[in-house]
Design a protein around this motif. Structure first.
Motif, PDB file in Angstrom:
ATOM      1  N   ASN A 160       0.824  -1.217   0.000  1.00  0.00           N
ATOM      2  CA  ASN A 160       0.000   0.000   0.000  1.00  0.00           C
ATOM      3  C   ASN A 160       0.857   1.267   0.000  1.00  0.00           C
ATOM      4  N   THR A 163       5.165   4.055  -3.782  1.00  0.00           N
ATOM      5  CA  THR A 163       5.873   3.472  -4.925  1.00  0.00           C
ATOM      6  C   THR A 163       5.314   2.081  -5.233  1.00  0.00           C
ATOM      7  N   GLU A 193       7.594  -6.532  11.283  1.00  0.00           N
ATOM      8  CA  GLU A 193       8.354  -6.335  12.523  1.00  0.00           C
ATOM      9  C   GLU A 193       7.903  -7.298  13.626  1.00  0.00           C
TER      10      GLU A 193
HETATM   11  N1  LIG Z   1      11.291   9.077   0.328  1.00  0.00           N
HETATM   12  C1  LIG Z   1      12.388   9.103  -0.392  1.00  0.00           C
HETATM   13  O1  LIG Z   1      12.801  10.169  -0.922  1.00  0.00           O
HETATM   14  C2  LIG Z   1      13.174   7.834  -0.621  1.00  0.00           C
HETATM   15  C3  LIG Z   1      14.344   7.903  -1.335  1.00  0.00           C
HETATM   16  C4  LIG Z   1      15.039   6.716  -1.611  1.00  0.00           C
HETATM   17  C5  LIG Z   1      14.535   5.497  -1.157  1.00  0.00           C
HETATM   18  N2  LIG Z   1      13.385   5.453  -0.429  1.00  0.00           N
HETATM   19  C6  LIG Z   1      12.871   4.124   0.001  1.00  0.00           C
HETATM   20  O2  LIG Z   1      11.748   3.829  -0.777  1.00  0.00           O
HETATM   21  C7  LIG Z   1      10.767   3.186   0.045  1.00  0.00           C
HETATM   22  C8  LIG Z   1       9.386   3.402  -0.546  1.00  0.00           C
HETATM   23  O3  LIG Z   1       9.066   4.771  -0.467  1.00  0.00           O
HETATM   24  P1  LIG Z   1       7.554   5.240  -0.459  1.00  0.00           P
HETATM   25  O4  LIG Z   1       7.547   6.696  -0.140  1.00  0.00           O
HETATM   26  O5  LIG Z   1       6.876   4.712  -1.662  1.00  0.00           O
HETATM   27  O6  LIG Z   1       7.057   4.389   0.789  1.00  0.00           O
HETATM   28  P2  LIG Z   1       5.781   4.540   1.726  1.00  0.00           P
HETATM   29  O7  LIG Z   1       4.636   5.132   0.981  1.00  0.00           O
HETATM   30  O8  LIG Z   1       6.219   5.150   3.001  1.00  0.00           O
HETATM   31  O9  LIG Z   1       5.469   2.980   1.940  1.00  0.00           O
HETATM   32  C9  LIG Z   1       6.162   2.180   2.845  1.00  0.00           C
HETATM   33  C10 LIG Z   1       5.258   1.020   3.178  1.00  0.00           C
HETATM   34  O10 LIG Z   1       5.885   0.135   4.118  1.00  0.00           O
HETATM   35  C11 LIG Z   1       4.872  -0.331   5.001  1.00  0.00           C
HETATM   36  N3  LIG Z   1       5.363  -0.821   6.284  1.00  0.00           N
HETATM   37  C12 LIG Z   1       5.908  -0.098   7.307  1.00  0.00           C
HETATM   38  N4  LIG Z   1       6.153  -0.896   8.342  1.00  0.00           N
HETATM   39  C13 LIG Z   1       5.750  -2.146   8.002  1.00  0.00           C
HETATM   40  C14 LIG Z   1       5.732  -3.402   8.652  1.00  0.00           C
HETATM   41  N5  LIG Z   1       6.163  -3.542   9.929  1.00  0.00           N
HETATM   42  N6  LIG Z   1       5.258  -4.498   8.003  1.00  0.00           N
HETATM   43  C15 LIG Z   1       4.796  -4.380   6.739  1.00  0.00           C
HETATM   44  N7  LIG Z   1       4.768  -3.219   6.053  1.00  0.00           N
HETATM   45  C16 LIG Z   1       5.246  -2.106   6.674  1.00  0.00           C
HETATM   46  C17 LIG Z   1       4.025   0.909   5.219  1.00  0.00           C
HETATM   47  O11 LIG Z   1       2.775   0.566   5.771  1.00  0.00           O
HETATM   48  P3  LIG Z   1       1.927   1.622   6.680  1.00  0.00           P
HETATM   49  O12 LIG Z   1       1.205   2.472   5.688  1.00  0.00           O
HETATM   50  O13 LIG Z   1       1.055   0.743   7.468  1.00  0.00           O
HETATM   51  O14 LIG Z   1       2.938   2.393   7.512  1.00  0.00           O
HETATM   52  C18 LIG Z   1       3.935   1.464   3.802  1.00  0.00           C
HETATM   53  O15 LIG Z   1       2.911   0.885   3.079  1.00  0.00           O
HETATM   54  C19 LIG Z   1      10.970   3.823   1.425  1.00  0.00           C
HETATM   55  O16 LIG Z   1      10.554   2.972   2.430  1.00  0.00           O
HETATM   56  C20 LIG Z   1      12.449   4.099   1.465  1.00  0.00           C
HETATM   57  O17 LIG Z   1      13.139   3.056   2.129  1.00  0.00           O
HETATM   58  C21 LIG Z   1      12.704   6.598  -0.154  1.00  0.00           C
END
Ligand SMILES: NC(=O)c1ccc[n+]([C@@H]2O[C@H](COP(=O)([O-])OP(=O)(O)OC[C@H]3O[C@@H](n4cnc5c(N)ncnc54)[C@H](OP(=O)(O)O)[C@@H]3O)[C@@H](O)[C@H]2O)c1
Length: 216
Positions: free
Chosen positions: A9, A12, A53
């Motif tokens: 969800n 990305t 986790e």
């Molecule tokens: N933001 C940046 O500029 C950037 C740059 C480079 C790389 N990244 C990497 O790219 C990834 C994806 O980015 P995004 O912004 O698309 O991510 P996002 O929307 O924050 O999505 C992360 C997902 O991980 C889930 N999650 C968190 N804890 C969890 C758990 N214990 N078990 C299962 N699922 C869990 C979250 O669920 P909930 O909705 O329930 O919390 C959420 O759906 C980031 O996590 C980061 O490591 C980010």
């Protein structure tokens, strides 16, 4: 292929799930809250309820990967979390899925890492726990026997994708890339044999995605 997407969800990952479904893959969308299940179904994936986790490799994490051909780790603790969750999620969650892949014979693993993970010490004090967690998860994957690809994008934006990127093991510059383009990189990389065992950075740039990935 049967592909498990962790964090289905997420911003990305949702884009990626839709692309994979469109490409004819069967997707298991891993989420941790019950209210997230309908979104995953709407995107065409089979939802799997699992908190990375809380659960163990011997238990629910192992069961979730059974029968899969590939795993995409696109989950993360997020920018509002503290150092402890960088450890349990960005490092620990990724490693649980690596261990589950090793145990259950899932050969392919794609990691959504981050630019800066190549050198966490050069990051700001605030970013260091995150970059260190990402770097150690990447190292664990690199020393596994899996067919891995580690993709390290720059800052993610919600702009529409341009379909054009720059990729290289080290790009030597910082910058941005849209989540939609990152999702397209993952969809393209999934079955690209030339990317097995590779780690590379990605930014918005000048080369069409398929061409850039073919040359990596
Ligand atoms: N933001 C940046 O500029 C950037 C740059 C480079 C790389 N990244 C990497 O790219 C990834 C994806 O980015 P995004 O912004 O698309 O991510 P996002 O929307 O924050 O999505 C992360 C997902 O991980 C889930 N999650 C968190 N804890 C969890 C758990 N214990 N078990 C299962 N699922 C869990 C979250 O669920 P909930 O909705 O329930 O919390 C959420 O759906 C980031 O996590 C980061 O490591 C980010």
């Amino acid at each position: 292929m049967i592909v498990l997407v962790a964090g289905a969800n997420g911003k990305t990952a949702r884009s990626l799930v839709r692309m994979l479904v469109k490409d004819g893959h069967k997707v298991r969308g891993l989420v941790r809250k019950e209210e997230q299940l309908p979104e995953v179904e709407q995107d065409g994936a089979e939802p799997v309820l699992l908190d990375l986790e809380e659960e163990t490799v011997e238990g629910a994490v192992g069961r979730a990967v059974e029968g899969c051909d590939a795993i995409v780790f696109a989950a993360g603790a997020g920018p509002s979390s503290g150092a402890a969750r960088k450890e349990t999620m960005d490092y620990g969650g990724a490693v649980k899925l690596i261990e589950a892949a090793e145990r259950h014979g899932v050969r392919r693993y794609l990691m959504l890492s981050a630019m800066g993970a190549a050198d966490p010490e050069s990051g700001s004090e605030e970013m260091r726990p995150y970059l260190s967690a990402k770097a150690r998860a990447d190292e664990r994957l690199q020393s596994s026997g899996l067919h891995y690809t580690i993709i390290r994008p720059g800052s993610l934006t919600n702009e529409a994708g341009t379909g054009r990127i720059d990729v290289a093991p080290s790009l030597g510059r910082r910058g941005e890339i849209s989540r939609e383009d990152v999702a397209a990189i993952f969809a393209t990389t999934l079955e690209a044999g030339n990317t097995f065992g590779k780690t590379f950075e990605a930014l918005s740039g000048g080369t069409p995605i398929r061409e850039a990935i073919a040359q990596i």
